[in-house]
Enzyme design. Structure first.
Site, PDB file in Angstrom:
ATOM      1  N   GLU A  43       0.833  -1.204   0.000  1.00  0.00           N
ATOM      2  CA  GLU A  43       0.000   0.000   0.000  1.00  0.00           C
ATOM      3  C   GLU A  43       0.876   1.266   0.000  1.00  0.00           C
ATOM      4  OE1 GLU A  43      -2.311   0.625   3.537  1.00  0.00           O
ATOM      5  OE2 GLU A  43      -3.853   1.747   2.464  1.00  0.00           O
TER       6      GLU A  43
ATOM      7  N   LYS B 267      -9.879   2.664  -2.286  1.00  0.00           N
ATOM      8  CA  LYS B 267     -10.052   1.928  -1.018  1.00  0.00           C
ATOM      9  C   LYS B 267     -11.442   2.150  -0.425  1.00  0.00           C
ATOM     10  CE  LYS B 267      -7.421   1.640   3.374  1.00  0.00           C
ATOM     11  NZ  LYS B 267      -6.135   2.086   3.968  1.00  0.00           N
TER      12      LYS B 267
ATOM     13  N   CYS C 124      -5.655  -2.764   1.931  1.00  0.00           N
ATOM     14  CA  CYS C 124      -5.339  -2.750   3.366  1.00  0.00           C
ATOM     15  C   CYS C 124      -6.522  -3.071   4.296  1.00  0.00           C
ATOM     16  CB  CYS C 124      -4.699  -1.416   3.747  1.00  0.00           C
ATOM     17  SG  CYS C 124      -3.861  -1.508   5.366  1.00  0.00           S
TER      18      CYS C 124
END
Lengths: 389, 389
Positions: A119, A196, A233
């Site tokens: 990430e 994300k 993540c």
């Protein structure tokens, strides 16, 4: 990092042997033999020269009568930052480019088809500081920024699909920021991007100070080598995020992460979540974590009663692949840069679906109904009391 | 079973020590120290006498200012069958009652508040035979059957909530069968029941030959000691099943199972799925598996090209608890009957929810919307191609 444990894998290799080792491997990894794949001498030499680890493992499938094998070489890269965090932004970025290029070159020489980084690989993970400057200046256009331009050349050179997780500057929408994975095709074009979906508010990781929940749904990118998706993540804690990529047909889902070993950290969950996702969704997963300590110029506090400090603790690396059957390979080290390669036959996904029938038995209609009721502000949970009758 | 590995735990204990053991425990279990809880000498003696294992571990929470601790002692029992499978049905059942009663007595003396057995604990797991007789005769009324009557007395005697997974005969609905968990309160009443939501069609486990998908939703049972739910066996592969129990407020979710170690078995996934459920749903989980080999009178085939045989292979036990933070305790052995006790502070659930914010960041509205579209027969997956633009 000299006094850090190298890896759980090393502890096991150094202490177990014979039947104990076989049985540990069977119960923990899912197979006694790791199916290590031989690497070129030139790759090993280059890795030694640039001080990174390199390893490769096979994930074969059964032969089928009506489909040829679909062998894909997939790589993940974990690495520490390249220059101190008080250096100018472009110098820091350049230092990371330089170290990562050496790793990509080895991947290219090994014929890796698809590669994914950790990430926000091109910057320090500075959100714990809560400072806006200079960190927001690391943000770039997903389509035209220097990081994408840098990677396009390598993608073309090696006919490699590259998944690049960056801080995105959205110039079309008031210059806001996103946490974005950019997917670059083997011909150097940006196929698309994913933002994300789940932003942490945990300890030092309240990233909503910088960017908000993504608005790109759950795209699957149909690359030349297979259908891929990116669960960035914190999304690894969210089973529905993983599930929607599966529903959209993903064959490999990458989880580029930045997560730490410190007290109440995530390390003991690292082997659990991407593997569970592979199992329940019958696809390959790759869990990728940053490496090392990142010290920042100004001290910050962590809302844990402890004194101010300048780093988050160790990003513990340990990147690994897991097959759709839940069998995983050994991970990279906790402390070192590395390239991990999986030689996977994507035919395995459908074979596992046929075998286990998880999608056919999932009763999605029931859950759509149940979950839509949960959304009701007046939701009454299904609770049974002893005196209900 | 003399040549079977005792457990992954035993391999580790026998080979690792010092810092390696500490680090393995931290990375694998989530804590260096297992927080073993001392048992009474009389319990240890009774366990030795009846040849079962007993162990207890603590899962403490932080002290709070406005709530007292909510300490609950929870037990799980794993065991082999008690008599050969060619004996009369009632004799087989009685033999299991006899062996399990000794284990419950120890749990009672240790002050266990809630206990749960493995899946269909009062019978052999005979569905691999595909024979209807005599196995269907093991079915009972959930409310009035001999198994429930047997457990009611023990529940009252020890003020213990008992979760009993049985083959249910539904006399109110044409005598059909269900795979059902019966929840008996500490005062001996049946609080309610839950029927297995997801029925496997995997290898030797096509149980839909005997019963169909459950129709009881996702009930949470408000017992005197806490809110509990039951995710029966195959449901552990289904993340939405786990999730709905969490949405309904479950504090502890039991996973009574019957699963084997044989080739392509589930053993390497056993540490993954109930732990992932605990993590993502912020509740305690207990994974409970049968123990031993069960040989049947008539041979059967397993659709795997191998010759007919009379048993499934080893049910590998290995029952364990996991906290809402994902930290787990050592499991019971792979081969022996056992009682595992967790002394848990249920306050931990809300503490973990406050810390990690998984429920607040789950974006359920987005998924209800996305999943309802997946149900559409004409669903068009969100796939991005290079030439879409």
């Amino acid at each position: 990092m000299d006094n850090e444990t190298q890896s759980l894998e090393a502890i096991i290799e150094n202490n177990l042997s014979g039947r104990d080792l076989d049985e540990f491997n069977r119960i923990y990894y899912g197979r006694k033999n790791h199916l290590e794949v031989k690497l070129k001498d030139s790759s090993l030499a280059a890795a030694k020269e640039a001080d990174f680890e390199v390893a490769a493992y096979a994930f074969p499938a059964k032969k089928e009568q009506t489909r040829p094998p679909r062998i894909v070489k997939v790589g993940v890269i974990q690495h520490s930052i390249g220059a101190p965090t008080d250096r100018p932004v472009n110098e820091q970025k350049k230092a990371i480019f330089d170290k990562v290029k050496k790793i990509i070159d080895v991947a290219g020489q090994e014929g890796v088809n698809i590669i994914c980084f950790q990430e926000l690989w091109n910057m320090p993970f500075a959100f714990c500081t809560r400072e806006k400057q200079p960190w927001c200046e690391f943000a770039e256009s997903a389509e035209e920024g220097p990081t994408t331009r840098f990677l396009r050349e390598l993608a073309m050179k090696y006919s490699m699909v590259i998944v690049s997780s960056i801080l995105e500057r959205d110039e079309k929408h008031a210059d806001i920021l996103w946490n974005t994975a950019v997917v670059i095709s083997d011909s150097g074009n940006v196929i698309g991007k994913h933002r994300k979906n789940h932003i942490p508010r945990v300890g030092d990781f309240n990233e909503s100070n910088y960017y908000m929940e993504g608005n790109t749904g759950h795209p699957v990118f149909a690359t030349r080598y297979g259908k891929i998706a990116v669960n960035i993540c914190f999304g690894r804690h969210h089973v529905l995020n993983w599930m929607m990529f599966g529903q959209n047909g993903a064959e490999i889902v990458f989880n580029p992460s930045a997560t730490i070993a410190a007290e109440a950290g995530s390390e003991y969950m690292w082997n659990i979540e991407a593997r569970n996702a592979a199992i329940t969704n019958c696809y390959f997963t790759a869990a990728i974590n940053r490496v090392g300590y990142e010290e920042f110029p100004n001290e910050f506090t962590s809302a844990d009663g402890k004194p101010a400090h300048k780093d988050l603790g160790l990003f513990y690396g340990s990147s690994y692949f897991c097959g759709p059957d839940g069998v995983r390979c050994p991970g990279l080290s906790r402390t070192k840069d590395g390239l991990l390669i999986a030689v996977m036959d994507l035919n395995m996904n459908r074979q596992i679906k046929d075998r286990r029938c998880y999608y056919m038995t999932q009763r999605l209609d029931m859950y759509v109904n149940s979950l839509s009721r949960v959304l009701d502000l007046e939701y009454k949970p299904q609770v049974v009391h002893e005196n209900d009758k």
